[in-house]
Scaffold this motif. Sequence first.
Motif, short mmCIF file in Angstrom:
data_model
loop_
_atom_site.label_atom_id
_atom_site.label_comp_id
_atom_site.label_asym_id
_atom_site.label_seq_id
_atom_site.Cartn_x
_atom_site.Cartn_y
_atom_site.Cartn_z
N ALA A 93 -1.23 7.13 6.29
CA ALA A 93 -0.19 7.36 5.29
C ALA A 93 0.75 6.17 5.18
CB ALA A 93 0.59 8.63 5.65
N ARG A 94 1.15 5.60 6.33
CA ARG A 94 2.03 4.43 6.29
C ARG A 94 1.33 3.23 5.67
NH1 ARG A 94 3.37 6.32 11.53
NH2 ARG A 94 1.89 4.83 12.43
N LYS A 95 0.05 3.08 6.00
CA LYS A 95 -0.70 1.96 5.45
C LYS A 95 -0.85 2.08 3.94
CE LYS A 95 -5.06 -0.52 6.07
NZ LYS A 95 -6.36 -0.56 6.81
N MET A 96 -1.14 3.28 3.44
CA MET A 96 -1.28 3.48 2.00
C MET A 96 0.04 3.28 1.28
SD MET A 96 -4.45 3.85 1.66
CE MET A 96 -4.43 4.12 -0.10
N LYS A 97 1.15 3.68 1.91
CA LYS A 97 2.46 3.47 1.28
C LYS A 97 2.78 1.98 1.19
CE LYS A 97 7.32 4.81 1.50
NZ LYS A 97 7.77 3.43 1.20
N ASP A 98 2.46 1.23 2.23
CA ASP A 98 2.68 -0.22 2.18
C ASP A 98 1.82 -0.86 1.10
OD1 ASP A 98 4.44 0.07 4.26
OD2 ASP A 98 2.97 -0.46 5.82
N LYS B 246 2.73 -2.43 -6.54
CA LYS B 246 3.77 -2.37 -7.57
C LYS B 246 4.43 -3.73 -7.75
CE LYS B 246 4.92 2.55 -7.20
NZ LYS B 246 5.99 3.54 -6.85
N ASP B 247 4.77 -4.37 -6.65
CA ASP B 247 5.43 -5.68 -6.73
C ASP B 247 4.52 -6.71 -7.40
OD1 ASP B 247 7.62 -4.59 -5.47
OD2 ASP B 247 7.04 -5.28 -3.46
N GLU B 248 3.24 -6.71 -7.03
CA GLU B 248 2.31 -7.68 -7.60
C GLU B 248 2.04 -7.41 -9.08
OE1 GLU B 248 1.00 -10.46 -6.23
OE2 GLU B 248 2.46 -10.04 -4.65
N LEU B 249 1.95 -6.13 -9.45
CA LEU B 249 1.73 -5.80 -10.86
C LEU B 249 2.92 -6.20 -11.72
CD1 LEU B 249 0.01 -2.30 -10.58
CD2 LEU B 249 -1.00 -4.39 -11.48
N PHE B 250 4.14 -5.93 -11.25
CA PHE B 250 5.32 -6.33 -12.01
C PHE B 250 5.39 -7.85 -12.13
CE2 PHE B 250 7.41 -2.15 -10.63
CZ PHE B 250 7.08 -1.55 -11.83
N ARG B 251 5.02 -8.57 -11.05
CA ARG B 251 5.03 -10.03 -11.10
C ARG B 251 4.02 -10.54 -12.12
NH1 ARG B 251 1.79 -13.84 -9.44
NH2 ARG B 251 0.42 -12.28 -8.51
N ALA B 252 2.81 -9.97 -12.10
CA ALA B 252 1.78 -10.40 -13.04
C ALA B 252 2.15 -10.05 -14.48
CB ALA B 252 0.45 -9.77 -12.67
N GLN B 253 2.76 -8.88 -14.67
CA GLN B 253 3.17 -8.48 -16.02
C GLN B 253 4.22 -9.42 -16.58
OE1 GLN B 253 4.37 -4.40 -15.65
NE2 GLN B 253 2.27 -3.62 -15.64
N ARG B 254 5.17 -9.83 -15.75
CA ARG B 254 6.20 -10.77 -16.23
C ARG B 254 5.59 -12.11 -16.62
NH1 ARG B 254 9.15 -8.51 -11.85
NH2 ARG B 254 8.55 -10.28 -10.54
#
Length: 295
Positions: free
Chosen positions: A115-120, A126-134
């Motif tokens: 569970a901790r691994k999947m949350k990380d 999310k961070d990488e997708l937002f970076r790529a979208q920008r």
Amino acid sequence: MVSDRGTQFVGEFWRSLCNRLEISPKFSTAFHPQTDGQTERINAVMEQYLRSYVSYQQDDWVRWLPMAEFATNNHASETTRISPFYANSGRNPRMTFGPLEHGRTIAEDQANSIARKMKDILDFLKDELFRAQRIQEESANIRRTPAPHYRVGDKVFLSTHHVLTKRPSKKLDWKRIGPYAIKRIVNPYAYELELPRSMKVHPVFHVSLLSSAANDALPGQQQLPPPPVEVEGQEEWEVEDILDSRDRWGRFEYLVKYAGYYEASWQPLSDVEHSPDIVKRFHKRYPWKPKPTRR
């Protein structure tokens, strides 16, 4: 869930299934594959794999499909920096036939660790997708202009790039048709038009296919269509020309252009019985077009 308007997605069965499973279907606008660009891009990658390995007759692509799927799932994305399989399961796909390794941790510790691994992984994605979208947004907006905004009732022209007409040559066909009124604003980038019944197309179009119609015409530039004249106690409109003919489901029709009206419409044979000279002129000019038959 985003999809196109294929018959399998707009059918009553699929709508009922989505309703039961509490799925909100989002259909793309007509002739705008960018709406579901992620799926279209993956399809292009799969085609690239298959194109390199299929036989000359292209009859063995099904045999190569599992390997193409494995390669795609094991390839790190430029956007997320990890493979799709790792994003879903927390590990890369395994290609081995040996026995699985069993951990010695108890079930609760193992569940908490996963569970901790999947949350990380989710936070990282999310961070990488937002970076790529920008990055992609900044690159795409360099050559883009802001989308025009229309209101309900505004008149617009529709591009005929994806509209099939019955005219012989696409090169010499109209580039735009209309104008048509905006019936509904689906979102800032998609509008529903008030189309005539003869157009058998979905009425929602992306804003890139629309262009504004001039609403500040010069005096006398726009004229109201003439009223009908009374012939033998009945109202009739003057036939200016006949553009085409067809025999549709046992009903013969002419594509009639009335004097003073912009749009032509399909009318039955009885509506042009008082214009025999125009009918004769049409068939003399186009002898291969369908002709009415005596019942």
